[in-house]
Design a protein around this motif. Structure first.
Motif, short mmCIF file in Angstrom:
data_model
loop_
_atom_site.label_atom_id
_atom_site.label_comp_id
_atom_site.label_asym_id
_atom_site.label_seq_id
_atom_site.Cartn_x
_atom_site.Cartn_y
_atom_site.Cartn_z
N ILE A 1 0.87 -1.18 0.00
CA ILE A 1 0.00 0.00 0.00
C ILE A 1 0.90 1.22 0.00
N SER A 2 0.71 2.10 -0.93
CA SER A 2 1.48 3.34 -0.99
C SER A 2 0.76 4.42 -0.21
N GLU A 3 1.43 4.97 0.79
CA GLU A 3 0.81 6.03 1.60
C GLU A 3 0.44 7.23 0.74
N GLY A 4 1.25 7.51 -0.27
CA GLY A 4 1.00 8.67 -1.11
C GLY A 4 -0.21 8.52 -2.02
N ASP A 5 -0.66 7.28 -2.23
CA ASP A 5 -1.80 7.06 -3.13
C ASP A 5 -2.59 5.87 -2.61
N ILE A 6 -3.19 6.04 -1.44
CA ILE A 6 -3.88 4.94 -0.78
C ILE A 6 -5.06 4.43 -1.60
N THR A 7 -5.84 5.32 -2.15
CA THR A 7 -7.03 4.90 -2.90
C THR A 7 -6.65 3.99 -4.05
N ASN A 8 -5.67 4.41 -4.84
CA ASN A 8 -5.24 3.60 -5.99
C ASN A 8 -4.59 2.30 -5.53
N SER A 9 -3.81 2.35 -4.46
CA SER A 9 -3.14 1.15 -3.96
C SER A 9 -4.16 0.10 -3.54
N LEU A 10 -5.19 0.53 -2.84
CA LEU A 10 -6.17 -0.43 -2.33
C LEU A 10 -7.03 -1.00 -3.45
N GLU A 11 -7.23 -0.26 -4.51
CA GLU A 11 -7.99 -0.78 -5.65
C GLU A 11 -7.26 -1.94 -6.32
N HIS A 12 -5.91 -1.93 -6.23
CA HIS A 12 -5.12 -2.96 -6.89
C HIS A 12 -4.50 -3.94 -5.89
N VAL B 1 -1.39 5.92 8.98
CA VAL B 1 -2.66 5.65 9.67
C VAL B 1 -3.62 6.83 9.50
N SER B 2 -3.10 8.04 9.64
CA SER B 2 -3.95 9.23 9.47
C SER B 2 -4.54 9.29 8.06
N SER B 3 -3.75 8.89 7.07
CA SER B 3 -4.24 8.88 5.69
C SER B 3 -5.34 7.84 5.52
N LEU B 4 -5.17 6.65 6.13
CA LEU B 4 -6.22 5.63 6.07
C LEU B 4 -7.49 6.14 6.74
N ASN B 5 -7.32 6.82 7.86
CA ASN B 5 -8.49 7.39 8.55
C ASN B 5 -9.22 8.38 7.64
N HIS B 6 -8.45 9.22 6.96
CA HIS B 6 -9.04 10.26 6.11
C HIS B 6 -9.73 9.66 4.89
N VAL B 7 -9.08 8.67 4.26
CA VAL B 7 -9.60 8.12 3.01
C VAL B 7 -10.70 7.10 3.25
#
Length: 481
Positions: A71-82, A154-160
């Protein structure tokens, strides 16, 4: 005019050197903030390395049958999709390795698999291997950056995804324990941090802001397994309590089944088995915390522990029983208990490490001379023969009237004790070749830790010479022999 120019030059030179000095004592990184060598962060003389060099990576496990994905912290949405599907409604466990390791070490994957067997949850492995190498002082400094990276992640996961700090459990071994602490200090309301033998060097005698402490999460637990005095080949963990509850298996140091470390041991092992086995010798006690926690996740056997002030009190049998509260179990389930403080327990020397704990106390009778040797005890029970308990008189000789205590840990409950079997071997020396007094046995006591009830076998001064065997048959519940 020349004097003024010289003065101005001196001022500019001093200012330039002051600025350089300031830069050398502080470094700032985007998203992570600034890191200084000023108090309280004076536990190392070097600043953290560039985040781009450390290259902290996050591997997501959601299924023990599938390969983890990054999982890339800089692009969580895209990382989780793949990637494997991250489920925000579940709890998330983040595991962090320590010095000289990386995210591909076997123990991290094994722990992740056990966690996923226990229940549905997200498991993330943190790889900061590029920053975990020599020298140790640099790796120590780098832990601050890695902790900050985890907090941002973790903060990024919380936000996204809408998760919250209250759903995260951080587990760190050695330097990884302090990394978890740094992350927790930036994540208010973090559910739990588990420190597995938190590193001692560069942390033991410094401010709590530098190390893991109970303010870093709502619940902080720690397992201490290598807390002897640091001497470069042992003592990598700290004895200092760091959490709401701290567990000290086998006294928190020198774990059973681990070789007694010495330079000669290391040299011999290096010659005979190569560097990998040498590493096993050095890290055996330090790594035992990992094995104990991993076993605790799904073991049917509970690592029952007892509140005590120190090892001496524990081995004296003064701590069994937990009052009105249930005795907490070390490891995964410790968060279920309200007990707080320092807790002690005994384990077996190999896997499975958990077992039924019994305290064995030996009282010598009167004999003439201090005697070097070993005394082995076994207990004949209605269910068979117990594992041996060995009392060593090689470093400290057996002496008249002396008492020795040890823990016996059995896989299963022992039946009724029928007989105590003893086997004595004397080690003769040049100075004792003409002495053959042997030893005398006054009594042997056996205490079940679960009930804190004892019974006794009376030796009444039984004499034993080298290579002799004896049995004590008479069992009584009074300590008077």
């Amino acid at each position: 005019m020349a004097a003024l120019s010289l003065l101005l030059g001196c001022i500019l030179f001093a200012a330039a050197h002051y600025a350089v000095g300031q830069r050398r004592n502080t470094v700032c990184y985007a998203r992570l903030g600034c890191f200084s060598l000023e108090y309280p962060f004076n536990n190392t003389d070097v600043l953290p390395m560039e985040p781009a060099f450390i290259n902290t990576r996050f591997y997501l496990f959601t299924n023990p049958q599938e390969t983890p994905s990054i999982i890339s912290e800089g692009d969580i949405t895209n990382s989780l999709e793949h990637s494997l599907k991250f489920r925000p409604e579940l709890e998330t466990v983040i595991i962090v390795h320590g010095f000289l390791q990386n995210g591909q070490v076997d123990w991290m994957a094994k722990m992740a698999i056990e966690l996923l067997k226990r229940k549905q949850q997200n498991v993330i492995l943190v790889d900061w291997g590029n920053g975990a190498g020599f020298p140790y002082s640099q790796a120590t400094a780098n832990t601050r950056v890695v902790g900050a990276e985890i907090a941002v992640f973790v903060s990024s996961l919380n936000h996204v995804l809408g998760t919250s700090n209250a759903k995260y459990h951080l587990i760190g071994h050695s330097l990884g324990a302090h990394i978890a602490g740094y992350a927790g200090s930036r994540l208010p309301g973090l559910r739990r941090i588990t420190g597995l033998d938190p590193a001692q060097p560069n942390y033991q005698n410094f401010d709590i802001q530098v190390r893991l402490d109970q303010d870093d999460a709502d619940f902080v637990d720690a397992i201490h397994t290598d807390g002897s005095d640091y001497d470069t080949i042992s003592g990598y963990g700290m004895m200092l309590p760091v959490g709401h509850i701290d567990f000290y298996p086998n006294g928190g140091k020198d774990q059973p089944g681990c070789p007694r470390q010495s330079f000669m041991n290391i040299i011999t092992e290096e010659y005979e088995d190569g560097t990998s086995e040498t590493g096993n010798i050095i890290s055996c006690s330090h790594s035992r915390s990992i094995l104990l926690f991993t076993e605790s996740i799904n073991s049917p056997c509970a690592f029952r522990s007892f509140q005590c002030s120190n090892t001496r009190e524990f081995l004296a049998g003064r701590c069994f029983g937990c009052g009105s509260l249930p005795c907490p179990t070390a490891g995964y389930s410790s968060i279920q208990y309200r007990a707080r403080g320092k807790f002690y327990l005994a384990t077996r020397s190999n896997t499975p490490f958990c077992g039924q704990q019994y305290l064995i106390r030996l009282k010598f009778g009167r004999f003439a001379y201090p005697t070097y040797g070993t005394l082995k005890l076994k207990f004949l029970t209605t269910n068979g023969i117990s594992d041996p308990v060995v009392f060593s008189g090689l470093q400290r000789p057996f002496a008249s009237g002396q008492s020795r205590n040890a823990m016996l840990v059995e896989l299963d409950h022992l039946g009724d004790i029928v007989q105590t079997q003893l086997e004595f071997h004397e080690q003769r020396s040049f100075f004792s070749w003409d002495r053959s007094s042997g030893i005398a046995i006054e009594k042997v006591s056996f205490t079940k830790t679960e009930t804190n009830k004892s019974f006794y076998f009376c030796g009444n001064g039984l004499r034993m010479t080298s290579n002799s065997h004896a049995g004590l048959h008479h069992r009584q519940f009074s300590s008077q022999c």
